[in-house]
Design an enzyme around this catalytic site. Structure first.
Site, PDB file in Angstrom:
ATOM      1  N   TYR A 159       0.835  -1.200   0.000  1.00  0.00           N
ATOM      2  CA  TYR A 159       0.000   0.000   0.000  1.00  0.00           C
ATOM      3  C   TYR A 159       0.869   1.249   0.000  1.00  0.00           C
ATOM      4  O   TYR A 159       0.649   2.180  -0.753  1.00  0.00           O
ATOM      5  CB  TYR A 159      -0.900  -0.031   1.242  1.00  0.00           C
ATOM      6  CG  TYR A 159      -1.957   1.047   1.249  1.00  0.00           C
ATOM      7  CD1 TYR A 159      -3.201   0.816   0.673  1.00  0.00           C
ATOM      8  CD2 TYR A 159      -1.710   2.285   1.827  1.00  0.00           C
ATOM      9  CE1 TYR A 159      -4.174   1.799   0.672  1.00  0.00           C
ATOM     10  CE2 TYR A 159      -2.680   3.275   1.836  1.00  0.00           C
ATOM     11  CZ  TYR A 159      -3.908   3.033   1.263  1.00  0.00           C
ATOM     12  OH  TYR A 159      -4.862   4.001   1.257  1.00  0.00           O
ATOM     13  N   ASP A 189      -1.123  18.624 -21.618  1.00  0.00           N
ATOM     14  CA  ASP A 189      -1.815  17.329 -21.608  1.00  0.00           C
ATOM     15  C   ASP A 189      -1.019  16.435 -22.556  1.00  0.00           C
ATOM     16  O   ASP A 189      -1.071  16.607 -23.778  1.00  0.00           O
ATOM     17  CB  ASP A 189      -3.262  17.503 -22.091  1.00  0.00           C
ATOM     18  CG  ASP A 189      -4.025  16.174 -22.118  1.00  0.00           C
ATOM     19  OD1 ASP A 189      -3.374  15.102 -22.066  1.00  0.00           O
ATOM     20  OD2 ASP A 189      -5.266  16.216 -22.208  1.00  0.00           O
ATOM     21  N   PHE A 203     -10.565  19.054 -24.811  1.00  0.00           N
ATOM     22  CA  PHE A 203     -10.898  17.635 -24.844  1.00  0.00           C
ATOM     23  C   PHE A 203     -12.129  17.468 -23.949  1.00  0.00           C
ATOM     24  O   PHE A 203     -12.326  18.243 -23.007  1.00  0.00           O
ATOM     25  CB  PHE A 203      -9.720  16.771 -24.363  1.00  0.00           C
ATOM     26  CG  PHE A 203     -10.040  15.306 -24.445  1.00  0.00           C
ATOM     27  CD1 PHE A 203     -10.183  14.690 -25.672  1.00  0.00           C
ATOM     28  CD2 PHE A 203     -10.259  14.549 -23.309  1.00  0.00           C
ATOM     29  CE1 PHE A 203     -10.530  13.346 -25.762  1.00  0.00           C
ATOM     30  CE2 PHE A 203     -10.593  13.207 -23.384  1.00  0.00           C
ATOM     31  CZ  PHE A 203     -10.735  12.606 -24.620  1.00  0.00           C
ATOM     32  N   THR A 204     -12.940  16.457 -24.238  1.00  0.00           N
ATOM     33  CA  THR A 204     -14.242  16.322 -23.557  1.00  0.00           C
ATOM     34  C   THR A 204     -14.125  16.330 -22.026  1.00  0.00           C
ATOM     35  O   THR A 204     -14.747  17.158 -21.362  1.00  0.00           O
ATOM     36  CB  THR A 204     -14.939  15.012 -23.985  1.00  0.00           C
ATOM     37  OG1 THR A 204     -14.024  13.930 -23.805  1.00  0.00           O
ATOM     38  CG2 THR A 204     -15.375  15.075 -25.440  1.00  0.00           C
ATOM     39  N   ARG A 262     -17.142  12.019 -33.093  1.00  0.00           N
ATOM     40  CA  ARG A 262     -16.507  13.182 -32.483  1.00  0.00           C
ATOM     41  C   ARG A 262     -17.062  14.401 -33.208  1.00  0.00           C
ATOM     42  O   ARG A 262     -16.484  14.922 -34.136  1.00  0.00           O
ATOM     43  CB  ARG A 262     -14.977  13.115 -32.606  1.00  0.00           C
ATOM     44  CG  ARG A 262     -14.347  11.984 -31.819  1.00  0.00           C
ATOM     45  CD  ARG A 262     -14.059  12.266 -30.356  1.00  0.00           C
ATOM     46  NE  ARG A 262     -15.156  12.148 -29.426  1.00  0.00           N
ATOM     47  CZ  ARG A 262     -14.981  11.915 -28.116  1.00  0.00           C
ATOM     48  NH1 ARG A 262     -13.782  11.751 -27.612  1.00  0.00           N
ATOM     49  NH2 ARG A 262     -16.011  11.869 -27.308  1.00  0.00           N
TER      50      ARG A 262
HETATM   51  C1  LIG Z   1      -8.062  10.209 -23.233  1.00  0.00           C
HETATM   52  C2  LIG Z   1      -7.643  11.561 -22.980  1.00  0.00           C
HETATM   53  C3  LIG Z   1      -7.825  12.149 -21.721  1.00  0.00           C
HETATM   54  C4  LIG Z   1      -8.520  11.427 -20.591  1.00  0.00           C
HETATM   55  O1  LIG Z   1      -7.824  10.285 -20.216  1.00  0.00           O
HETATM   56  P1  LIG Z   1      -8.588   9.022 -19.565  1.00  0.00           P
HETATM   57  O2  LIG Z   1      -7.484   8.129 -19.125  1.00  0.00           O
HETATM   58  O3  LIG Z   1      -9.454   8.426 -20.612  1.00  0.00           O
HETATM   59  O4  LIG Z   1      -9.384   9.535 -18.425  1.00  0.00           O
HETATM   60  C5  LIG Z   1      -7.381  13.443 -21.562  1.00  0.00           C
HETATM   61  N1  LIG Z   1      -6.811  14.129 -22.566  1.00  0.00           N
HETATM   62  C6  LIG Z   1      -6.616  13.605 -23.777  1.00  0.00           C
HETATM   63  C7  LIG Z   1      -5.953  14.404 -24.848  1.00  0.00           C
HETATM   64  C8  LIG Z   1      -7.025  12.309 -24.039  1.00  0.00           C
HETATM   65  O5  LIG Z   1      -6.849  11.790 -25.262  1.00  0.00           O
END
Ligand SMILES: *Cc1c(COP(=O)(O)O)cnc(C)c1O
Length: 483
Positions: free
Chosen positions: A80, A223, A132-133, A389
């Site tokens: 852990y 990101d 991104f979403t 998309r």
């Molecule tokens: C997939 C993705 C995320 C989110 O990652 P998850 O592991 O699916 O939560 C964030 N930013 C970008 C650019 C992504 O492609």
């Protein structure tokens, strides 16, 4: 990965790896596919994998692991607190990104949750190359406002600009001058810009963006979920980086950011995520939230096996052979479709091949979700599962109106090292048939519409009985009679 020029003059990408483990696939008959997509509410997210022949939904958690990754999973140190596995992963992240702190999280959106929670105050702006979403949902949830400052040609699927993921640096400067740096929570750059077709930014652009951020004293967050593809494109397309190794390009990128976060479901071909930064104060704030939302500081929701696989996967990201299979297969697929006149996003990006549904189905209006309809249609005619998309992936405005997406794309992801070239050729063949019969495809409407991230669980119905007509046309076509 390399390109072999065949005697025929054809240029075919050749994998610098071989398959050691395989999974059997099935292709169920057309009528069963028709029933399956109806039962899934015409939403490819709701199909069962057993109903899918080639799963091109996403590259998230579906990339093939290497033998070295699988071997590393066996030596994971299960504990852990204070696991040696975590120490190994932390060391690899430090070596690659040269940031002092590594904060583990269970996946990419968990990193976004933590960062938004700590950094975004109501009313603050978050400028970015493109959203991104899940990123946008977390920023909006904290009362923040996403401001997109994409490259002028980013949203033009026919523009062959090599770096459509670039940020408009002039627009960023103007925003900071006009609004003041205190109104900006942070600036975000996304590698391999997901929603506009896996398009990269250049190192030069990132350097310019970072210089402006320094000047105004605002944080720059990268990101890096799709960094592997972006690295490949910088090396392949940016003159100044041609002689640099992938490791050197990675370090140059890291030097021009304050924070790097990533989904390890993509980067590193494992499952998990993490945040790297040398900002001690920020790291301390993030670490306070970690036990509450993710887990203890030495695993953050990841299993030790995944952390071992991730450590090896991140190191493999620096191997040009390892990261070029994806982009080169995608380029092959995009070029073959382009030759057949099928509307695709150019130039080929990372992540997958993107069909331009606005040009593919010009007779389907955006409020009838052309990209969603195209996803359902392609499944019916091929058993291939792609992901919408476009407008379906957008969220309604607070007043209930529906924003129409800038682009209507059907994304056909090519998870890294998973599909063979003959499978890609099968996809090209079916998409071409569908394009020739595109008049048969109609729109969709919502039957059940969730309030957040509606594309995941929403259910739709066709407008008219076009799915049946499409299936019948396919069955009538002699060359497909066996399927
Ligand atoms: C997939 C993705 C995320 C989110 O990652 P998850 O592991 O699916 O939560 C964030 N930013 C970008 C650019 C992504 O492609």
């Amino acid at each position: 990965m390399t390109h072999i020029h065949f005697f025929s003059g054809e240029q075919i990408p050749v994998e610098m790896h071989k398959t050691k483990i395989l999974q059997k696939l099935t292709l169920i008959p057309t009528q069963e596919r028709l029933a399956a997509i109806a039962a899934a509410g015409y939403n490819t997210f709701l199909l069962q994998n057993a109903q899918v022949f080639l799963d091109m939904l996403t590259d998230s958690g579906t990339n093939a692991m290497s033998d070295q990754q699988l071997a590393a999973m066996m030596v994971a140190d299960d504990s852990y607190a204070g696991s040696q596995t975590f120490t190994r992963l932390e060391r690899v992240c430090r070596a690659i990104f040269e940031k002092e702190q590594f904060i583990p999280a269970h996946q990419g959106r968990a990193c976004e949750h933590l960062l938004a929670q700590v950094l975004v105050k109501p009313g603050q702006l978050v400028p970015m190359n493109y959203h991104f979403t899940t990123t946008k949902a977390h920023i909006v949830r904290m009362g923040g406002i996403v401001v997109e400052l994409p490259h002028a040609e980013a949203l033009d699927p026919e523009s062959t600009c090599p770096f459509k993921g670039n940020m408009d640096v002039g627009a960023l400067r103007r925003l900071l001058e006009e609004e003041g740096p205190e109104s900006v929570a942070f600036v975000r750059m996304e590698a391999g810009t997901n929603l506009i077709g896996g398009q990269p930014f250049s190192l030069a652009n990132l350097e310019d963006v970072y210089a402006v951020c320094r000047e105004f004293g605002v944080l720059l967050i990268l990101d890096a979920s799709l960094l592997a593809d972006n690295l490949y494109f910088i090396k392949a397309r940016e003159e100044a980086c041609r002689e640099m190794s992938i490791a050197q390009i990675t370090k140059a990128i890291a030097k021009n950011t304050d924070v790097i976060y990533f989904s390890a479901r993509k980067l590193g071909c494992a499952r998990g995520g993490g945040i790297c930064t040398s900002d001690g104060q920020l790291a301390a704030s993030l670490k306070e939230l970690l036990p509450l939302f993710e887990g203890f500081l030495t695993y953050g929701g990841m299993s030790v096996r995944e952390m071992e696989a991730l450590a090896v996967g991140l190191e493999e990201t620096l191997d040009e052979d390892m990261i070029s299979q994806g982009p080169q297969f995608i380029a092959y697929m995009v070029d073959e479709l382009h030759k057949q006149g099928v509307p695709v996003v150019n130039p080929p990006g990372g992540l997958g091949c993107h069909l331009d549904a606005k040009r593919f189905l010009p007779h389907v209006p955006q409020n009838q979700y052309p990209a969603g309809a195209l996803a359902a249609a392609l499944y019916i005619v091929s058993g291939i599962r792609g992901m919408e998309r476009g407008t379906l992936s957008e969220q309604r405005n607070p007043d209930g109106t529906e924003p129409l997406a800038d682009m209507e794309l059907l994304r056909l992801a090519l998870p890294r090292r998973v599909f063979t070239l003959s499978q890609v050729k099968y996809a090209v063949d079916r998409i071409t048939w569908l394009y020739e019969n595109r008049d048969l495809v109609g729109g969709l409407q919502f039957v059940e519409e969730p309030a957040t991230l509606r594309f995941f669980l929403g259910r739709l119905a066709p407008i008219g009985d076009w799915p049946m007509q499409l299936a019948q046309a396919l069955e009538k076509n002699l060359s497909f009679s066996t399927l």
